[in-house]
Design an enzyme around this catalytic site. Structure first.
Site, PDB file in Angstrom:
ATOM      1  N   GLU A   1       0.866  -1.371   0.250  1.00 45.16           N
ATOM      2  CA  GLU A   1       0.057   0.132  -0.022  1.00 45.16           C
ATOM      3  C   GLU A   1       0.804   1.178  -0.041  1.00 45.16           C
ATOM      4  O   GLU A   1       1.828   1.454   0.963  1.00 45.16           O
ATOM      5  CB  GLU A   1      -0.950   0.097   1.253  1.00 45.16           C
ATOM      6  CG  GLU A   1      -1.748   1.373   1.195  1.00 45.16           C
ATOM      7  CD  GLU A   1      -3.061   1.066   2.075  1.00 45.16           C
ATOM      8  OE1 GLU A   1      -3.677  -0.019   2.230  1.00 45.16           O
ATOM      9  OE2 GLU A   1      -3.435   2.008   2.730  1.00 45.16           O
TER      10      GLU A   1
ATOM     11  N   ASP B   1      -3.308  12.165  -2.565  1.00 44.38           N
ATOM     12  CA  ASP B   1      -3.251  13.337  -2.550  1.00 44.38           C
ATOM     13  C   ASP B   1      -4.220  13.919  -3.869  1.00 44.38           C
ATOM     14  O   ASP B   1      -3.366  13.609  -4.696  1.00 44.38           O
ATOM     15  CB  ASP B   1      -2.065  14.267  -2.200  1.00 44.38           C
ATOM     16  CG  ASP B   1      -1.452  14.004  -0.899  1.00 44.38           C
ATOM     17  OD1 ASP B   1      -2.111  14.412   0.398  1.00 44.38           O
ATOM     18  OD2 ASP B   1      -0.548  13.220  -0.854  1.00 44.38           O
TER      19      ASP B   1
ATOM     20  N   LYS C   1      -5.657  21.686  -7.697  1.00 45.21           N
ATOM     21  CA  LYS C   1      -5.297  22.870  -8.769  1.00 45.21           C
ATOM     22  C   LYS C   1      -4.866  22.243 -10.143  1.00 45.21           C
ATOM     23  O   LYS C   1      -3.982  21.450 -10.137  1.00 45.21           O
ATOM     24  CB  LYS C   1      -4.445  24.044  -8.382  1.00 45.21           C
ATOM     25  CG  LYS C   1      -5.303  24.716  -7.268  1.00 45.21           C
ATOM     26  CD  LYS C   1      -4.164  25.911  -6.620  1.00 45.21           C
ATOM     27  CE  LYS C   1      -4.745  26.694  -5.562  1.00 45.21           C
ATOM     28  NZ  LYS C   1      -3.703  27.076  -4.518  1.00 45.21           N
TER      29      LYS C   1
ATOM     30  N   LYS D   1     -13.473   6.130   8.544  1.00 46.27           N
ATOM     31  CA  LYS D   1     -14.622   7.047   9.279  1.00 46.27           C
ATOM     32  C   LYS D   1     -14.916   8.365   8.372  1.00 46.27           C
ATOM     33  O   LYS D   1     -15.839   8.831   7.840  1.00 46.27           O
ATOM     34  CB  LYS D   1     -13.841   7.577  10.464  1.00 46.27           C
ATOM     35  CG  LYS D   1     -14.791   7.421  11.747  1.00 46.27           C
ATOM     36  CD  LYS D   1     -13.955   8.043  12.917  1.00 46.27           C
ATOM     37  CE  LYS D   1     -13.970   7.458  14.041  1.00 46.27           C
ATOM     38  NZ  LYS D   1     -13.023   8.038  15.064  1.00 46.27           N
TER      39      LYS D   1
HETATM   40  C1  LIG Z   1      -4.882  12.098   1.515  1.00 40.54           C
HETATM   41  S1  LIG Z   1      -3.600  11.130   2.370  1.00 40.54           S
HETATM   42  C2  LIG Z   1      -4.565   9.618   2.491  1.00 40.54           C
HETATM   43  C3  LIG Z   1      -4.088   8.668   3.599  1.00 40.54           C
HETATM   44  C4  LIG Z   1      -4.715   7.305   3.600  1.00 40.54           C
HETATM   45  N1  LIG Z   1      -4.550   6.414   2.334  1.00 40.54           N
HETATM   46  C5  LIG Z   1      -6.303   7.407   3.818  1.00 40.54           C
HETATM   47  O1  LIG Z   1      -7.016   6.952   3.101  1.00 40.54           O
HETATM   48  O2  LIG Z   1      -6.571   7.917   4.724  1.00 40.54           O
HETATM   49  C6  LIG Z   1      -2.327  10.692   1.195  1.00 40.54           C
HETATM   50  C7  LIG Z   1      -1.087  10.103   2.000  1.00 40.54           C
HETATM   51  O3  LIG Z   1      -0.126   9.815   0.942  1.00 40.54           O
HETATM   52  C8  LIG Z   1       1.271  10.008   1.403  1.00 40.54           C
HETATM   53  N2  LIG Z   1       2.091  10.018   0.108  1.00 40.54           N
HETATM   54  C9  LIG Z   1       1.982  10.800  -1.010  1.00 40.54           C
HETATM   55  N3  LIG Z   1       2.684  10.691  -1.921  1.00 40.54           N
HETATM   56  C10 LIG Z   1       3.606   9.587  -1.358  1.00 40.54           C
HETATM   57  C11 LIG Z   1       4.621   8.720  -1.745  1.00 40.54           C
HETATM   58  N4  LIG Z   1       5.086   9.150  -3.078  1.00 40.54           N
HETATM   59  N5  LIG Z   1       5.325   8.062  -1.015  1.00 40.54           N
HETATM   60  C12 LIG Z   1       4.700   7.549   0.283  1.00 40.54           C
HETATM   61  N6  LIG Z   1       3.715   8.210   0.754  1.00 40.54           N
HETATM   62  C13 LIG Z   1       3.164   9.194  -0.154  1.00 40.54           C
HETATM   63  C14 LIG Z   1       1.059  11.225   2.050  1.00 40.54           C
HETATM   64  O4  LIG Z   1       1.865  11.490   3.066  1.00 40.54           O
HETATM   65  C15 LIG Z   1      -0.531  11.009   2.867  1.00 40.54           C
HETATM   66  O5  LIG Z   1      -0.275  10.622   3.963  1.00 40.54           O
END
Ligand SMILES: C[S@@+](CC[C@H](N)C(=O)[O-])C[C@H]1O[C@@H](n2cnc3c(N)ncnc32)[C@H](O)[C@@H]1O
Length: 238
Positions: free
Chosen positions: A68, A143, A147, A217
């Protein structure tokens, strides 16, 4: 001269990728998260410095491996690892409090089939994950980079789809979920055009949430507010 023409060596032989899918947030570690890292890193932490993984050595057995990317606080990843003890799980996250929270939950759940990297997933894939080795890869609520000028930072891109394919076993599945419709459409467009995949959706777009992905949640709240969530599952066929 632009950055692209003048890459800076990150360390010898490796060049900085200029466009990253995350901004490193300096969130404070709670005491509990710091303790969980301290207590569990030696048994559950993985480092890119150790190079390519041998899964049977890492987990002490041979089992399908699920990876993941960006597990956030790790709640659903720990739930999944507990619910599927016949599989081994690797989580990757750059946000340290998330690493701590995940390890604390994993310890409390007493699970043995989970390992984590605190590193950029793109580099972990390239340096540590053997080709054609994964049964499933998961990317939940990445993420969205709302934009237009930031869309290039979205992790799902044609080039990334091929990096993922390279790591999936034939028959392995790339599962994505997002609550941002525009990103769902982008994922569908990228993946429908990507070579070597078959969409598992009968209607060639989205699939219902599979039972193995826990409802978060945040997602339950979204449902109450009438927000949508889109799941996409693409199988590696070549
Ligand atoms: C919007 S959060 C969603 C977190 C989780 N999957 C959830 O559903 O609650 C996106 C996460 O991806 C991580 N992330 C983004 N790009 C990443 C990368 N290239 N390698 C590791 N983590 C990454 C960010 O740090 C962030 O915690």
């Amino acid at each position: 001269m632009s950055d692209q023409q003048n890459p800076q060596p990150e360390k010898e032989g490796v060049y900085l990728r200029k466009i990253r899918s995350f901004v490193k947030r300096e969130g404070r570690l709670t005491k509990g998260q710091a303790r969980a890292i301290e207590a569990n890193w030696s048994s559950m932490g993985l480092s890119v410095d150790n190079g390519m993984l041998d899964f049977s050595q890492v987990f002490g057995r041979q089992a399908p491996v699920v990876l993941e990317i960006g597990f956030g606080m790790g709640k659903s990843l720990v739930e999944m690892a507990a619910a599927e003890p016949d599989k081994d799980f690797i989580g990757i996250e750059v946000h340290r409090p998330g690493i701590g929270a995940c390890l604390a939950d994993a310890e409390a759940a007493g699970i043995k089939n989970l390992r984590v990297f605190e590193h950029d997933a793109v580099e972990v894939l390239a340096q540590c994950i053997p080709d054609a080795s994964l049964a499933r890869m998961q990317l939940y609520f990445p993420d969205p980079w709302h934009k237009s000028r930031h869309h290039k930072r979205r992790i799902v891109q044609p080039e990334f789809a091929q990096k993922v394919r390279q790591k999936l076993a034939i028959g392995g599945v790339w599962h994505m979920a997002t609550d941002w419709e525009n990103y769902a459409e982008h994922m569908l467009e990228v993946m429908s055009q990507a070579e070597g995949y078959k969409n598992q959706s009968a209607s060639q777009d989205y699939v219902p949430r599979p039972d193995f992905r826990p409802l978060t949640k945040f997602e339950q709240r979204g449902h109450r507010l009438g927000h949508g969530v889109w799941d996409l599952m693409f199988e590696r066929i070549a």
